[in-house]
Design a protein around this motif. Structure first.
Motif, short mmCIF file in Angstrom:
data_model
loop_
_atom_site.label_atom_id
_atom_site.label_comp_id
_atom_site.label_asym_id
_atom_site.label_seq_id
_atom_site.Cartn_x
_atom_site.Cartn_y
_atom_site.Cartn_z
N ARG A 55 1.02 -1.02 0.08
CA ARG A 55 -0.06 0.21 -0.37
C ARG A 55 1.40 1.22 0.08
NH1 ARG A 55 -4.88 1.94 0.74
NH2 ARG A 55 -5.38 3.56 2.19
N ASP A 56 0.71 2.25 -1.52
CA ASP A 56 1.52 3.26 -1.35
C ASP A 56 3.16 3.03 -0.94
OD1 ASP A 56 -0.94 4.82 -1.74
OD2 ASP A 56 -1.00 5.20 -0.13
N ASP A 83 -1.66 -5.10 -4.50
CA ASP A 83 -1.58 -3.49 -4.05
C ASP A 83 -2.82 -2.95 -3.65
OD1 ASP A 83 -1.60 -0.64 -4.60
OD2 ASP A 83 -1.74 -0.42 -6.70
N ASP A 84 -3.48 -2.31 -2.44
CA ASP A 84 -4.10 -2.96 -1.77
C ASP A 84 -4.19 -0.66 -1.51
OD1 ASP A 84 -6.18 -2.25 0.38
OD2 ASP A 84 -4.26 -3.13 2.18
N SER A 86 -3.39 2.03 -3.21
CA SER A 86 -2.65 2.73 -3.27
C SER A 86 -2.98 3.63 -4.65
CB SER A 86 -0.82 1.84 -3.90
OG SER A 86 -0.30 1.21 -3.02
N THR A 90 1.54 2.45 -7.16
CA THR A 90 2.14 0.72 -6.20
C THR A 90 2.17 0.06 -7.16
OG1 THR A 90 2.68 1.51 -4.69
CG2 THR A 90 2.43 -0.79 -4.89
N SER A 110 -5.53 -6.06 -7.05
CA SER A 110 -6.23 -5.69 -6.15
C SER A 110 -7.63 -6.50 -4.95
CB SER A 110 -6.24 -4.19 -6.82
OG SER A 110 -7.63 -3.25 -5.36
N GLU A 113 -11.27 -2.52 -1.12
CA GLU A 113 -11.54 -2.32 0.42
C GLU A 113 -11.90 -3.57 1.57
OE1 GLU A 113 -10.82 0.72 2.15
OE2 GLU A 113 -9.70 1.30 0.00
N GLY A 120 -6.28 -3.53 7.31
CA GLY A 120 -6.22 -3.91 5.12
C GLY A 120 -4.71 -5.12 5.22
N LYS A 121 -3.67 -4.83 5.65
CA LYS A 121 -2.78 -5.83 5.70
C LYS A 121 -3.24 -6.97 4.95
CE LYS A 121 1.77 -7.69 7.11
NZ LYS A 121 3.17 -7.43 7.41
N ALA A 124 -5.60 -7.85 2.37
CA ALA A 124 -4.72 -8.07 0.89
C ALA A 124 -3.75 -9.01 1.11
CB ALA A 124 -3.45 -7.13 1.19
N LYS A 381 -1.08 4.34 7.26
CA LYS A 381 -0.95 4.78 5.90
C LYS A 381 -2.73 5.52 5.14
CE LYS A 381 2.72 2.51 4.17
NZ LYS A 381 3.31 1.53 3.03
#
Length: 394
Positions: A55-56, A83-84, A86, A90, A110, A113, A120-121, A124, A381
């Motif tokens: 993420r980013d 790609d969470d 980003s 990314t 991806s 949400e 979040g992690k 993903a 983030k």
């Protein structure tokens, strides 16, 4: 004996116990075990799916992703970068790096949400593991987007897992120590972590201590399914410890040690950056319990702040016994920190500064609790988890 002398003596006694009775946490000799006895025959190496939640991460990806794509692995391996959400390109950058450098096959996807109850992690990671399972890998390498691997990293991880019969092998990546604050804070971070979770205890199958370093975890797919990972730990902010506990609770064997050829390239140049990194999850580690917070603050003060304070007080005339006991405790503390400084190739003369660093960690922990009760929880983030779950037994 006065109260001051008693406090000083108790601090020294605690340090003597930590030095000898806390799994020799201060030693840095837990390194990746040799897997020579379990080497697969040519053409029979297990398949591996590398899952990278990102993420980013456009700033660090050029230094980390090419090292994964360039892995010299004898078996089948492929990389799944998730790609969470980003906002810095990314995913596009990952594809460009793959096209430029070649190497292992790369899939960029991806997950959208996070679903209700997921951090979040781990959302993903769930998506990446689901994609990987479509290829039936024998192992999953869960590695963060800021982790750079030497070309033989994956091979040596698999060798260690196969040779030792481990379901999970994790390495604490060598974190960056370039700025003044990184040099002061980062080695102590690993030192404190190993004090909480002595690596020898983690690696002893007869004990129940469980921990992992989330930046580099090789996990047998069968063990992940048996432990219902990541669903069983979906709310965990301290996901690496939760992962290790889930695998261990399901009957898996785990191993944790310091890395020699796996490095974090993420910069933390300012104290504010390091403060945010620590405080976002410190109170979660204490299970959001005010009594545990109070005990932790008192313990940190007794163990790390009392020795230099009593040494100074003794010199100022508060009593020779208090001063001598404080100085002895400070000396033991300093000596126990030297191996970690050697591991990080930092000047040994900085070891007596550990009490100041401990004070910073104490303040970070208190700030983590304050942010929690202000409703900000674990912020990272652009996402805030108001009431994150601490690492706990599944």
């Amino acid at each position: 004996m006065s109260v001051v002398v008693w406090i000083s003596v108790v601090s020294l006694a605690v340090w003597c116990w930590l030095l000898l009775g806390q799994g020799f946490f201060w030693r840095t000799d837990q390194r990746l075990p040799s897997g020579a006895r379990g080497l697969p025959a040519p053409g029979q190496w297990p398949s591996v799916a590398v899952v990278v939640p990102a993420r980013d991460e456009a700033e660090v990806l050029p230094s980390s992703l090419p090292s994964l794509l360039a892995q010299e692995y004898p078996g089948r391996a492929e990389v799944f970068l998730v790609d969470d959400g980003s906002s810095d390109g990314t995913g596009e950058l990952a594809r460009e790096l793959s096209e430029r450098d070649g190497g292992l096959p790369l899939t960029v996807s991806s997950p959208g949400e996070p679903g209700p109850g997921w951090t979040g992690k781990l959302w993903a990671v769930r998506h990446g593991i689901a994609l990987a399972r479509g290829h039936n890998p024998d192992y999953l390498l869960l590695t963060d987007a800021d982790i750079a691997h030497e070309p033989d990293s994956l091979r040596t991880l698999v060798e260690a897992a196969r040779g030792g019969g481990y379901d999970m092998v994790s390495q604490m990546a060598r974190l960056r120590v370039a700025s003044l604050w990184e040099k002061l804070v980062v080695p102590a971070f690993v030192y404190f972590f190993s004090q909480l979770y002595p690596f020898r205890w983690v690696n002893n199958p007869s004990l129940r201590t469980a921990a992992a370093a989330g930046g580099c975890v090789l996990l047998r797919t069968e063990a992940a399914e048996r432990a219902r990972v990541p669903e069983s730990i979906r709310q965990a902010v301290i996901d690496d410890v939760s992962l290790a506990r889930a695998v261990q609770a399901s009957g898996g064997r785990i191993w944790l040690g310091l890395a020699e050829r796996v490095d974090s390239v993420r910069p933390y140049p300012r104290l504010a950056d390091l403060w945010k990194m620590v405080s976002r999850s410190a109170y979660a580690q204490l299970r959001h319990n005010p009594l545990v917070l109070f005990g932790t603050v008192a313990g940190l003060a007794l163990i790390y702040l009392v020795p230099p304070a009593m040494t100074i007080a003794g010199l100022a005339g508060a009593g020779a016994w208090a001063g001598w006991a404080g100085a002895a405790a400070w000396a033991v503390m300093t000596g126990s920190y030297l191996p970690m400084l050697r591991y990080y190739r930092e000047p040994l003369w900085t070891a007596p500064l550990l009490p100041f660093t401990a004070l910073l960690y104490l303040l970070m922990t208190v700030d983590s609790a304050v942010q929690h009760y202000r409703g900000r929880g674990a912020a990272w983030k652009g996402r805030t988890y108001a009431r994150p779950e601490a690492a706990q037994e599944p």
